[in-house]
Write a protein that holds these residues in place. Structure first.
Motif, PDB file in Angstrom:
ATOM      1  N   THR A   1       0.838  -1.205   0.000  1.00  0.00           N
ATOM      2  CA  THR A   1       0.000   0.000   0.000  1.00  0.00           C
ATOM      3  C   THR A   1       0.865   1.244   0.000  1.00  0.00           C
ATOM      4  OG1 THR A   1      -1.785  -1.109   1.196  1.00  0.00           O
ATOM      5  CG2 THR A   1      -1.720   1.297   1.312  1.00  0.00           C
ATOM      6  N   TYR A   2       0.538   2.172  -0.915  1.00  0.00           N
ATOM      7  CA  TYR A   2       1.185   3.482  -0.884  1.00  0.00           C
ATOM      8  C   TYR A   2       0.146   4.504  -0.488  1.00  0.00           C
ATOM      9  CZ  TYR A   2       3.222   7.897  -2.358  1.00  0.00           C
ATOM     10  OH  TYR A   2       3.669   9.198  -2.374  1.00  0.00           O
ATOM     11  N   GLU A   3       0.365   5.158   0.640  1.00  0.00           N
ATOM     12  CA  GLU A   3      -0.557   6.194   1.106  1.00  0.00           C
ATOM     13  C   GLU A   3      -0.184   7.509   0.429  1.00  0.00           C
ATOM     14  OE1 GLU A   3      -0.663   6.368   5.335  1.00  0.00           O
ATOM     15  OE2 GLU A   3      -1.420   4.326   5.560  1.00  0.00           O
ATOM     16  N   GLY A   4      -0.931   7.827  -0.619  1.00  0.00           N
ATOM     17  CA  GLY A   4      -0.594   9.034  -1.364  1.00  0.00           C
ATOM     18  C   GLY A   4      -1.573   9.292  -2.491  1.00  0.00           C
TER      19      GLY A   4
ATOM     20  N   GLY B   1      -2.272  10.234  -6.837  1.00  0.00           N
ATOM     21  CA  GLY B   1      -1.821   9.931  -8.183  1.00  0.00           C
ATOM     22  C   GLY B   1      -2.073   8.488  -8.574  1.00  0.00           C
ATOM     23  N   HIS B   2      -1.832   8.224  -9.853  1.00  0.00           N
ATOM     24  CA  HIS B   2      -2.112   6.922 -10.447  1.00  0.00           C
ATOM     25  C   HIS B   2      -0.836   6.098 -10.530  1.00  0.00           C
ATOM     26  CE1 HIS B   2      -3.941   3.848 -12.729  1.00  0.00           C
ATOM     27  NE2 HIS B   2      -3.465   4.207 -13.908  1.00  0.00           N
ATOM     28  N   THR B   3      -0.824   4.941  -9.865  1.00  0.00           N
ATOM     29  CA  THR B   3       0.294   4.011  -9.727  1.00  0.00           C
ATOM     30  C   THR B   3       1.333   4.562  -8.741  1.00  0.00           C
ATOM     31  OG1 THR B   3       1.699   4.789 -11.563  1.00  0.00           O
ATOM     32  CG2 THR B   3      -0.079   3.232 -12.100  1.00  0.00           C
ATOM     33  N   ALA B   4       2.297   3.725  -8.365  1.00  0.00           N
ATOM     34  CA  ALA B   4       3.249   4.126  -7.329  1.00  0.00           C
ATOM     35  C   ALA B   4       4.709   3.841  -7.667  1.00  0.00           C
ATOM     36  CB  ALA B   4       2.897   3.429  -6.006  1.00  0.00           C
ATOM     37  N   TYR B   5       4.984   2.813  -8.447  1.00  0.00           N
ATOM     38  CA  TYR B   5       6.372   2.448  -8.733  1.00  0.00           C
ATOM     39  C   TYR B   5       7.048   3.522  -9.583  1.00  0.00           C
ATOM     40  CZ  TYR B   5      10.335  -0.462 -10.327  1.00  0.00           C
ATOM     41  OH  TYR B   5      11.591  -0.967 -10.600  1.00  0.00           O
ATOM     42  N   LEU B   6       8.256   3.911  -9.179  1.00  0.00           N
ATOM     43  CA  LEU B   6       9.072   4.910  -9.875  1.00  0.00           C
ATOM     44  C   LEU B   6       8.402   6.276  -9.914  1.00  0.00           C
ATOM     45  CD1 LEU B   6      10.406   2.779 -12.887  1.00  0.00           C
ATOM     46  CD2 LEU B   6      11.424   3.105 -10.623  1.00  0.00           C
ATOM     47  N   ARG B   7       7.623   6.579  -8.872  1.00  0.00           N
ATOM     48  CA  ARG B   7       6.971   7.891  -8.812  1.00  0.00           C
ATOM     49  C   ARG B   7       7.383   8.670  -7.566  1.00  0.00           C
ATOM     50  NH1 ARG B   7       1.835   8.725  -8.531  1.00  0.00           N
ATOM     51  NH2 ARG B   7       1.944  10.590  -9.839  1.00  0.00           N
ATOM     52  N   GLY B   8       8.520   8.298  -6.978  1.00  0.00           N
ATOM     53  CA  GLY B   8       9.070   9.100  -5.889  1.00  0.00           C
ATOM     54  C   GLY B   8       9.075   8.454  -4.529  1.00  0.00           C
TER      55      GLY B   8
ATOM     56  N   ARG C   1      10.547   5.954  -2.180  1.00  0.00           N
ATOM     57  CA  ARG C   1      11.686   5.049  -2.017  1.00  0.00           C
ATOM     58  C   ARG C   1      11.236   3.720  -1.443  1.00  0.00           C
ATOM     59  NH1 ARG C   1      17.114   6.398   1.612  1.00  0.00           N
ATOM     60  NH2 ARG C   1      18.161   4.375   1.277  1.00  0.00           N
ATOM     61  N   CYS C   2      10.284   3.754  -0.541  1.00  0.00           N
ATOM     62  CA  CYS C   2       9.777   2.543   0.095  1.00  0.00           C
ATOM     63  C   CYS C   2       9.176   1.590  -0.944  1.00  0.00           C
ATOM     64  CB  CYS C   2       8.736   2.927   1.145  1.00  0.00           C
ATOM     65  SG  CYS C   2       7.813   1.550   1.878  1.00  0.00           S
ATOM     66  N   VAL C   3       8.309   2.121  -1.828  1.00  0.00           N
ATOM     67  CA  VAL C   3       7.694   1.293  -2.866  1.00  0.00           C
ATOM     68  C   VAL C   3       8.753   0.757  -3.815  1.00  0.00           C
ATOM     69  CG1 VAL C   3       6.152   1.317  -4.875  1.00  0.00           C
ATOM     70  CG2 VAL C   3       5.449   2.436  -2.754  1.00  0.00           C
ATOM     71  N   ASP C   4       9.652   1.638  -4.246  1.00  0.00           N
ATOM     72  CA  ASP C   4      10.675   1.221  -5.216  1.00  0.00           C
ATOM     73  C   ASP C   4      11.561   0.126  -4.641  1.00  0.00           C
ATOM     74  OD1 ASP C   4       9.577   3.147  -6.797  1.00  0.00           O
ATOM     75  OD2 ASP C   4      11.280   4.530  -6.719  1.00  0.00           O
TER      76      ASP C   4
ATOM     77  N   GLN D   1      12.969 -11.477  -3.449  1.00  0.00           N
ATOM     78  CA  GLN D   1      12.481 -11.276  -2.084  1.00  0.00           C
ATOM     79  C   GLN D   1      11.155 -10.521  -2.133  1.00  0.00           C
ATOM     80  OE1 GLN D   1      15.696  -9.180  -0.199  1.00  0.00           O
ATOM     81  NE2 GLN D   1      17.025 -10.979  -0.102  1.00  0.00           N
ATOM     82  N   ALA D   2      10.064 -11.264  -2.112  1.00  0.00           N
ATOM     83  CA  ALA D   2       8.748 -10.628  -2.176  1.00  0.00           C
ATOM     84  C   ALA D   2       8.475  -9.879  -0.880  1.00  0.00           C
ATOM     85  CB  ALA D   2       7.672 -11.679  -2.400  1.00  0.00           C
ATOM     86  N   PRO D   3       7.939  -8.664  -0.956  1.00  0.00           N
ATOM     87  CA  PRO D   3       7.631  -7.910   0.261  1.00  0.00           C
ATOM     88  C   PRO D   3       6.565  -8.615   1.082  1.00  0.00           C
ATOM     89  CG  PRO D   3       6.660  -6.856  -1.665  1.00  0.00           C
ATOM     90  CD  PRO D   3       7.558  -7.934  -2.182  1.00  0.00           C
ATOM     91  N   GLN D   4       6.579  -8.346   2.354  1.00  0.00           N
ATOM     92  CA  GLN D   4       5.582  -8.937   3.242  1.00  0.00           C
ATOM     93  C   GLN D   4       4.200  -8.424   2.875  1.00  0.00           C
ATOM     94  OE1 GLN D   4       6.386  -8.235   7.375  1.00  0.00           O
ATOM     95  NE2 GLN D   4       4.523  -9.245   8.098  1.00  0.00           N
TER      96      GLN D   4
END
Length: 539
Positions: free
Chosen positions: A502-505, A507-514, A516-519, A530-533
């Protein structure tokens, strides 16, 4: 404005997405309890059946396609090569001959062989990483060559050969065509909030003419542009590239395509990342109504930001007042279109609404929207028209890409229509207006675009479990307008190996959009497996 569309991921023009929704009436938040209905039912609580995997053995009739050799050649920017993949027009009845086949455009970054690149990390190549930017209708070839091939982290580009294939009917893969550029200009101006019976008839006629144009210009392909068929095309490409499993990053509609692949070929699904996820268990009606709520949530976020600025064209009061001012502005433009500085093009209400919708996909566009609305309230609609043109992918020369043609071609096959005619739209208007006082009416009428589609739908809502697949990472943004957060929860809940990030923010989509945690979560999976929990939350 098309509602069955998601805009592209930022990087190629605007962001491509598509249009599906999840079973609730708001965009959702991480704190809200998950509703099982959103993951397991269609409309009226009816259970969505599971998607059955295809047999692992390749049928004899498809072996020539799985065994073909691609003729790679240099193309596009330095470091890329292209080829053409042959696939059957109809997988249920494969036949040889060009009239029974589809030719798909493929690009990739040139493989570096079994060793690492000079000066690299020393890791061996891990094969291919397929990328799809969304749509339906977004060109994966264009996205990989112009964006992913540069924007993806160096470690990922070193580890994988990035691969983009335009799905059938899209971009360079025998694109669906529907209208001339002049006809498309007229189509974008049609009033999508009809005030009387005459305007209702005009809107219905416009949708009918659009579909008839697609049938006339696209022929047999129009009946074979579904997501199921596109997913099967991806398996052919996987085999031809020599990969045992498909590694994949899909955004927006690309999540629907990737999840469908996992459901059909779970034993061959590798490291899949689905960002800005769609829920395949939902009916078209629920998809449209819930995306309506997603855009309302996004508008409220914009309005809160806007009224904090002294130059906000929607006042300096509350979010509700800002919404009322925007609705009043749309009504004024409906009565009298705005001058744009072009003697041939004024700004209609439909185009003004589309321009605002365009800016909801990315919070980076909010300052542009403030300026555009400020100018429009003074009588100049040029900037709002530019935003609308961006959404429709209209070039400076007046030409259109095929995105808006491929979009309904796929969506109208994948699901039965949300509405079969104006009477059903009128009955549903209160629920759409409740979901969004600002956009609800327009979104409801826009959801009628598949009512008279010349091809019967071949798909229906379904659940995807993908039993036996590797972990599938599903990413959802809490205030995503195009793919509401609950869709990600719904899809992750269906997948037997789903891992929700989950990205709390905004806009549309989250990867490579600023973030660091998601990326880091996604890169860790792509690079090291290593799949995230499940339940990872990024802020």
């Amino acid at each position: 404005m098309h509602t069955t569309r998601f805009l592209r991921v930022p990087g190629v023009g605007i962001a491509v997405a598509g249009l599906l929704i999840s079973g609730c009436t708001n965009g959702g938040s991480p704190e809200e309890p998950h509703s099982e209905a959103s993951a397991t039912s269609t409309s009226a609580g009816a259970p969505a059946p599971p998607l059955k995997p295809l047999p692992a053995k390749v049928p004899d009739g498809l072996r020539p396609y799985y065994g073909q050799k691609l003729d790679w050649r240099g193309c596009g920017p330095a470091g890329f090569e292209c080829a053409t993949l042959r696939v059957p027009l109809d997988y249920e009845h494969p036949r040889s001959g060009s009239e029974h086949e589809v030719r798909l455009a493929v690009t990739r970054t040139k493989p570096g062989g079994s060793g690492a690149k000079p000066g690299g990390s020393g890791r061996k190549r891990a094969g291919s990483l397929h990328v799809n930017p969304g749509g339906p209708g977004g060109s994966a070839v264009e996205y990989v060559q112009q964006s992913a091939g540069v924007a993806y982290p160096a470690e990922v580009r070193e580890r994988f050969s990035l691969v983009g294939m335009d799905p059938r009917g899209v971009g360079r893969s025998e694109p669906v065509e529907c209208l001339s550029d002049k006809q498309m200009d007229a189509y974008t101006r049609v009033d999508q909030t009809p005030d009387d019976e005459g305007e209702t008839v005009e809107l219905s006629a416009a949708y009918g003419k659009f579909g008839q144009g697609c049938q006339k210009r696209s022929g047999k392909l129009l009946g074979h542009a579904s997501t199921m068929e596109a997913a099967r095309d991806m398996d052919v490409l996987r085999a031809v590239l020599g990969d045992k499993k498909l590694n994949y990053v899909g955004a927006s509609y690309g999540t629907y395509l990737g999840a469908t692949y996992a459901g059909l070929f779970p034993q061959r699904a590798g490291r899949l990342v689905l960002d800005g996820a769609m829920d395949p268990s939902l009916s078209s009606l629920r998809v449209n109504r819930e995306q309506t709520a997603g855009f309302e949530a996004a508008f409220k976020a914009f309005a809160r930001d806007c009224v904090s600025h002294s130059d906000c064209p929607l006042g300096d009061g509350t979010v509700r007042e800002a919404g009322a001012q925007l609705s009043a502005f749309f009504e004024r433009v409906d009565r009298k279109p705005l001058d744009t500085g072009s003697p041939r093009r004024s700004l209609t209400e439909s185009q003004a609404t589309t321009g605002v919708i365009r800016a909801m996909y990315d919070e980076g566009s909010w300052p542009v929207l403030r300026e555009a609305l400020t100018a429009a309230k003074k009588g100049n609609g040029e900037q709002l028209l530019a935003l609308s043109d961006d959404y429709y992918e209209r070039g400076p020369d007046g030409s259109y890409s095929n995105t808006m043609y491929a979009n309904p071609a796929v969506n109208c096959l994948d699901l039965p229509p949300a509405f079969t005619g104006p009477d059903e739209v009128k009955k549903a208007l209160p629920s759409f207006e409740k979901a969004s006082p600002v956009f609800g009416r327009g979104f409801a009428w826009a959801a009628m675009n598949c009512a008279d589609w010349p091809q019967d739908p071949t798909g229906s809502p379904h659940r995807i479990a993908a039993e036996g697949a590797d972990p599938v990472v599903v990413v959802g943004t809490t205030r995503d307008p195009a793919t509401p957060y609950r869709w990600a929860r719904g899809l992750a809940g269906q997948l037997s190996t789903g891992r929700l990030v989950t990205y709390e923010g905004d806009g549309h989509t989250a990867y490579l959009r600023g973030s660091r945690c998601v990326d880091e979560a996604i890169n860790g999976y792509l690079l090291r497996g290593q799949a995230p929990q499940n339940g990872t939350t990024c802020r």
